[in-house]
Structure formats: C-alpha cells, structure tokens
Design a protein around this motif. Sequence first.
Motif, PDB file in Angstrom:
ATOM      1  N   VAL A   1      -6.753 -16.306  25.708  1.00 45.42           N
ATOM      2  CA  VAL A   1      -7.730 -16.738  24.781  1.00 45.42           C
ATOM      3  C   VAL A   1      -8.137 -17.968  25.117  1.00 45.42           C
ATOM      4  CG1 VAL A   1      -6.599 -15.479  22.911  1.00 45.42           C
ATOM      5  CG2 VAL A   1      -5.739 -17.722  23.324  1.00 45.42           C
ATOM      6  N   GLY A   2      -8.436 -18.304  26.386  1.00 49.97           N
ATOM      7  CA  GLY A   2      -9.194 -19.534  26.799  1.00 49.97           C
ATOM      8  C   GLY A   2      -8.072 -20.561  27.391  1.00 49.97           C
ATOM      9  N   GLN A   3      -6.455 -20.037  27.472  1.00 52.78           N
ATOM     10  CA  GLN A   3      -5.662 -21.134  27.966  1.00 52.78           C
ATOM     11  C   GLN A   3      -5.054 -20.557  29.268  1.00 52.78           C
ATOM     12  OE1 GLN A   3      -4.672 -23.777  26.624  1.00 52.78           O
ATOM     13  NE2 GLN A   3      -5.230 -24.034  24.467  1.00 52.78           N
ATOM     14  N   GLY A   4      -5.842 -19.459  29.820  1.00 50.43           N
ATOM     15  CA  GLY A   4      -5.188 -18.842  31.011  1.00 50.43           C
ATOM     16  C   GLY A   4      -4.584 -17.438  30.723  1.00 50.43           C
TER      17      GLY A   4
ATOM     18  N   PRO B   1     -15.920  -8.102  25.110  1.00 51.79           N
ATOM     19  CA  PRO B   1     -15.108  -8.749  24.275  1.00 51.79           C
ATOM     20  C   PRO B   1     -14.832 -10.135  24.621  1.00 51.79           C
ATOM     21  CG  PRO B   1     -13.948  -6.496  24.426  1.00 51.79           C
ATOM     22  CD  PRO B   1     -15.247  -6.910  25.316  1.00 51.79           C
ATOM     23  N   VAL B   2     -14.855 -11.154  23.963  1.00 51.82           N
ATOM     24  CA  VAL B   2     -14.447 -12.755  24.081  1.00 51.82           C
ATOM     25  C   VAL B   2     -13.046 -12.460  24.500  1.00 51.82           C
ATOM     26  CG1 VAL B   2     -14.365 -14.953  23.254  1.00 51.82           C
ATOM     27  CG2 VAL B   2     -16.298 -13.334  22.403  1.00 51.82           C
TER      28      VAL B   2
ATOM     29  N   VAL C   1     -11.116  -9.666  10.925  1.00 53.55           N
ATOM     30  CA  VAL C   1      -9.855 -10.388  10.881  1.00 53.55           C
ATOM     31  C   VAL C   1      -9.921 -11.972  10.871  1.00 53.55           C
ATOM     32  CG1 VAL C   1      -8.576  -8.742  12.131  1.00 53.55           C
ATOM     33  CG2 VAL C   1      -9.116 -10.604  13.153  1.00 53.55           C
ATOM     34  N   ASN C   2      -9.004 -12.772   9.981  1.00 52.69           N
ATOM     35  CA  ASN C   2      -8.903 -14.026   9.836  1.00 52.69           C
ATOM     36  C   ASN C   2      -8.795 -14.544  11.420  1.00 52.69           C
ATOM     37  OD1 ASN C   2      -8.407 -16.821   9.416  1.00 52.69           O
ATOM     38  ND2 ASN C   2      -8.006 -16.061   7.322  1.00 52.69           N
ATOM     39  N   SER C   3      -9.885 -15.537  11.567  1.00 50.53           N
ATOM     40  CA  SER C   3      -9.679 -16.292  12.943  1.00 50.53           C
ATOM     41  C   SER C   3      -8.490 -17.319  13.216  1.00 50.53           C
ATOM     42  CB  SER C   3     -10.897 -17.270  13.104  1.00 50.53           C
ATOM     43  OG  SER C   3     -10.964 -18.251  11.987  1.00 50.53           O
TER      44      SER C   3
ATOM     45  N   ASP D   1      -1.627 -18.279  16.804  1.00 48.41           N
ATOM     46  CA  ASP D   1      -0.200 -17.791  17.673  1.00 48.41           C
ATOM     47  C   ASP D   1      -0.499 -17.886  19.131  1.00 48.41           C
ATOM     48  OD1 ASP D   1       0.787 -17.822  14.979  1.00 48.41           O
ATOM     49  OD2 ASP D   1       0.186 -15.608  14.750  1.00 48.41           O
ATOM     50  N   LEU D   2      -1.576 -17.664  19.606  1.00 48.29           N
ATOM     51  CA  LEU D   2      -1.930 -17.492  21.007  1.00 48.29           C
ATOM     52  C   LEU D   2      -2.392 -18.969  21.740  1.00 48.29           C
ATOM     53  CD1 LEU D   2      -3.532 -14.033  21.174  1.00 48.29           C
ATOM     54  CD2 LEU D   2      -0.988 -14.483  20.968  1.00 48.29           C
TER      55      LEU D   2
END
Length: 301
Positions: A59-62, A118-119, A157-159, A164-165
């Motif tokens: 999710v953008g952190q690797g 997908p993002v 779904v709620n962003s 949590d990730l």
Amino acid sequence: MKKKKGLIILLAVFIVLLLVYFALQSFNKKQEEKETEKEASEKIYVTDIEEVSSIRYNVGQGDFAFEKDGDTWYYSTDKEFPLMQSYPEQMASTFGNLEALRKLENGDSLEDYGLDEPVYTVELTDSDGNTTAVYFGNETQDAYYVTVNDTEDVYTVNSSVLADLEYTLDDMAQFDDYPNIGSGNLKKETITQGEETTVYDAENEDDAENIAAVAGGLGAVSLDTAADYSAEDADLPQYGLDEASRITVEAVYTQDGEEELLTLYIGKKDGDGNRYVMIQDSRIVYLITDEICNNILNIEE
C-alpha cells in the motif's frame, strides 16, 4: 395494628415496583439484542474468511508478507524478525471479514472505478490454502471502490481500513525492553574494552560526577531504530559487536527495591553520527547516537 398494616402495604408496593423494574430491564435488554441482531444481519461483507493464514500487500510502503505457523505470525522474508503479533492479528481480523459500506447494484465497468488497474492489492490465504485477492480502485470521499478475485462485484469500503497496513517494519518490531536508569538508581557501571576495565561506583564519593554523567547516557537510550533485526554471530564483526571488538558496559541499578544488571555492547560507528549497540541475549542491532554512547562511556567529545 394500623402501623403494621401500612408497612405491609408499603412493602407490597415496593415489591410490585421492583417487579416492574426488572420486567422493564428484561424488555429493554431483549429490544437491544434484537436491534443488534438486526444491524448485524444488515451488514455487508466483502470477505468472509474463517482463519487467515497469510497476508500479502503493498500500500505504498513496499511489499510485505506475513504467514502464520500454529498460533504465531512471522514476517515471511525473515522468520527471525521480532514481529509484534498484534499487527498481523489486526490485519487478519480487518481483512478476513472486510465490512463494506455498500454494494453497488447494476454498476458500471471495473474500469470506471479504477479496478481494471487496482491501486492496491491485498492477498489473503486461508488455512486450506485458498487465496482471496481484494483489489482497491479509485478513492471516493472517505471510501475506496473494491472488488474481490474475478467476481466483478463492486463495493465501497471505508478508506480507514488501509490504516492497518500503513506501518513500517520498525513500527511492527517487538524491540527489547529497556529499564529506566538515572543517577538516583544507578549503583555501579563497569566498562570493559579489551584488557582495560573502568568502574564507576555510586558509593564512592569521588565518582559522584562520573556516575551522574554515565547515568545521563544510560537514561537517554531509546531502542527504537534497528540496523539488523536478527544478527547472526557471523554478522557481528561488521558492526564491531563481536566479542573481540565490542565495548561491554555492565550497569547495576535498582528497580522496585531489587538490584538488576543491564549488559550493553557498544560497537563501531556507522558514519552517520550513530554507533551499533546490542543488549545481551538479544539478536537485534540498534543504532544509538555517538553523543549518548560517549556519555555512557564517560568520554568527552
């Protein structure tokens, strides 16, 4: 006689009121249970996985991957990584039963929601080896469009579920506990480097200034940055933490009225204003500033 009769009447009224009270309590409880059951039945879930055994995502952190063996979660890339269990447990809880805000009926194509490319993708595997892929598309207000596998069903779904990730490895590491040490509870510090040993003793009046200095260093230590999460013996020389190279600091201090011993190993400098440090019996190599290490060793810059 009249007084006794009056007391009986009052007692009867009290019992009736008590029965009415308990009846109302029971009625309200049943109504709350019905309301809760109704709300639960109306909820929509994107996923329904009884037991998540592995999680993969970016999710953008690797790229991150965690797997469960028995009751314990591990970082897949390095099973020796000191993983704090609460992080993967929360991920499994959130994404194993991912609640939707709504399911789109007669929606547009996946492309219109950014779901053709997908993002983010979160892959979950259950205990039977079945994999579920949750795809995140465009963001809309405080929600994301998502779909699962190749169903083409689209949900929002709620962003906030992505929170949590959004942790780094340092965030998820179970670092060693470090005691509270100060001039008030430090009894003695022994520094050993090669054949040379230096001792500062709080009971020696001549060491008062030295004890205050080294206690300030020991009290400023914060174990929150790691250079290596699971160093092997063969790795220690590169950090100057092998037995022949390291400086050993033994600090005797009091805690809850009992004497305790902290053994700290100080190694090489990293070239960025820090030194490599380990706690006895730990495999984590930490980075602590030169300034703090100099204070611990009572070295003037």
